[in-house]
Write a protein that holds these residues in place. Structure first.
Motif: not given
Length: 447
Positions: A112-113, A320-322, A325-328
């Motif tokens: 997580h970033a 995709s960037f797992p 956070d998708p909202g970021f």
């Protein structure tokens, strides 16, 4: 302690190591986080990170001299189109030659970033530990998250044969004595169909739309080494290429393939030196799109049916960037708004490396982008205002919509020579802005 901001790089594939080398030679502190036990990313056959799409007989479809890094030539003993083992060895040699292997943390995945309140990045690693960085370079690639047909074809859930995505293809053994169907008209589809045609009982190549096919050689030279002056109008250059293709290999429909519904250059062309030969020998049978799967048969859009044992879907990948956070930060429908395909207009200390689909090679682009990022981190480049960046992004998107076929495949297209020229011009303009600003790094060294 460096006066420059500390950077973190996600991924040690061909793009991540190019960016790392640029930071290394410019004295910018950094750490590369790599999920695998070695560098090379997609070019490592059987990569332990599970992300590689390399198959046993894979060769590059851009030429050796076109894809090499500017200051580290590939060995002249390599063929014009090297095998994946040679390319992977080249990347290893590149890292060791420039001496930054100790800056790579292998078998370390960024789970997580998160961007903290102070603007610095907090990177949670897969072992639960947290690292901080002032700038984040994303080089996780865009050929690892398979995109299956959307929606899947009727009958896929009761089909009695094998269905795989091209990402999971490794060897032609799966086709031996079988009836194979390959869906797609891109590079992977052509390669896999050719491999199947040597061992399968029957090989079918189904297409959802037509594509222009480039041979690997024209006029005795690798096709990507033919003149392509970005100062000339793009329509003129593409028309010249289309004429040369027609004269050299003919139109796709002459070989039983669907007629492209677009002029050359309006969609990513397919590079294959063998597909025409196999089509003309009758070892590959062209088919229209799949209509449905039915037991051990496949029905096509023209109403014909064939018994099929193995279906390979060569239907592309999701961006995709797992770790975000998708909202970021995310790329819905493979679209992401970036200035020159690198800089985010709203998050000033995140950079995306080689998030492009070039008509040409990716590695020199990653190298140039890495140098550009290093310019900014050292205060030797100042980006335009947010408003100017958004105008540039909008203009680029509009130009792409006008030129390219509407498709999730054509959201990050660039022409190699045009992109490199535009990037060099922007670096010069930003250097002038930096001189006026007094060469102050845009990102503070907090981490």
């Amino acid at each position: 302690m460096s006066r420059y901001p500390r950077a973190a790089i996600i991924g040690a594939g061909s793009s991540g190591i190019a960016a790392a080398k640029a930071l290394h030679e410019r004295g910018i502190p950094f750490t590369v986080f790599e999920a695998s036990d070695r560098v090379g990313g997609n070019w490592v056959f059987g990569n332990r990170n599970g992300m590689s799409a390399a198959y046993r007989q894979l060769h590059i479809n851009t030429s050796r001299d076109r894809m090499e890094y500017s200051d580290f030539p590939m060995p002249k003993s390599y063929p014009d189109y090297p095998h994946h083992t040679q390319i992977a060895a080249y990347f290893d040699a590149y890292v060791d030659h420039f001496g930054f292997r100790d800056r790579i943390r292998f078998e370390t995945r960024v789970a997580h970033a998160r961007r903290g309140d102070d603007g610095a990045w907090e990177l949670e690693l897969d072992d639960g530990s947290v690292e901080r960085a002032d700038a984040l370079l994303v080089a996780n690639g865009h050929h690892w998250d398979p995109r299956w047909p959307e929606p899947m074809f009727p009958g896929h859930d009761t089909f009695t044969g094998t269905q795989i995505h091209a990402h999971d293809y490794r060897d032609s053994d799966i086709f031996t004595g079988k009836r194979a169907l390959i869906l797609g008209m891109g590079n992977s589809a052509m390669d896999i169909a050719v491999e199947a045609s040597y061992v399968a009982d029957r090989t079918f190549l189904a297409a959802r739309r037509g594509a222009w096919i480039l041979p690997k050689y024209m006029f005795g030279r690798p096709v990507d080494q033919l003149p392509n002056d970005p100062r000339l109008p793009v329509k003129l250059r593409m028309k010249l290429f289309e004429t040369m293709i027609r004269l050299h290999v003919g139109r796709p429909e002459q070989h039983g393939l669907p007629k492209p519904d677009h002029p050359f250059g309006s969609a990513h062309p397919t590079v294959s030196g063998r597909i025409i030969d196999r089509l003309q020998h009758g070892t590959i049978t062209p088919k229209p799109n799949i209509a449905r799967l039915d037991g051990d048969e496949v029905e096509f859009a023209d109403g014909t049916r064939e018994r099929v044992d193995v279906v390979v879907y060569c239907t592309g990948y999701r961006i995709s960037f797992p770790f975000f956070d998708p909202g970021f930060i995310s790329a819905p429908d493979n679209r992401i708004q970036l200035f020159r395909r690198v800089m985010h207009p709203d998050v000033d200390n995140v950079y995306f490396v080689a998030l492009v689909q070039p008509l040409g090679a990716t590695m020199p682009i990653a190298e140039a982008q890495g140098q550009w990022i290093a310019d900014e981190l050292r205060g030797e480049y100042v980006r335009p205002s947010r408003a100017a960046m958004l105008r540039d992004i909008a203009a680029e998107d509009e130009a792409m919509r006008k030129r390219y076929v509407a498709s999730k495949r054509h959201t990050i297209q660039v022409d190699f020579d045009d992109y490199m020229l535009d990037l060099e011009r922007e670096r010069r303009a930003g250097a002038d802005r930096a001189r006026a600003a007094g060469y102050v790094p845009a990102t503070a060294a907090r981490a």
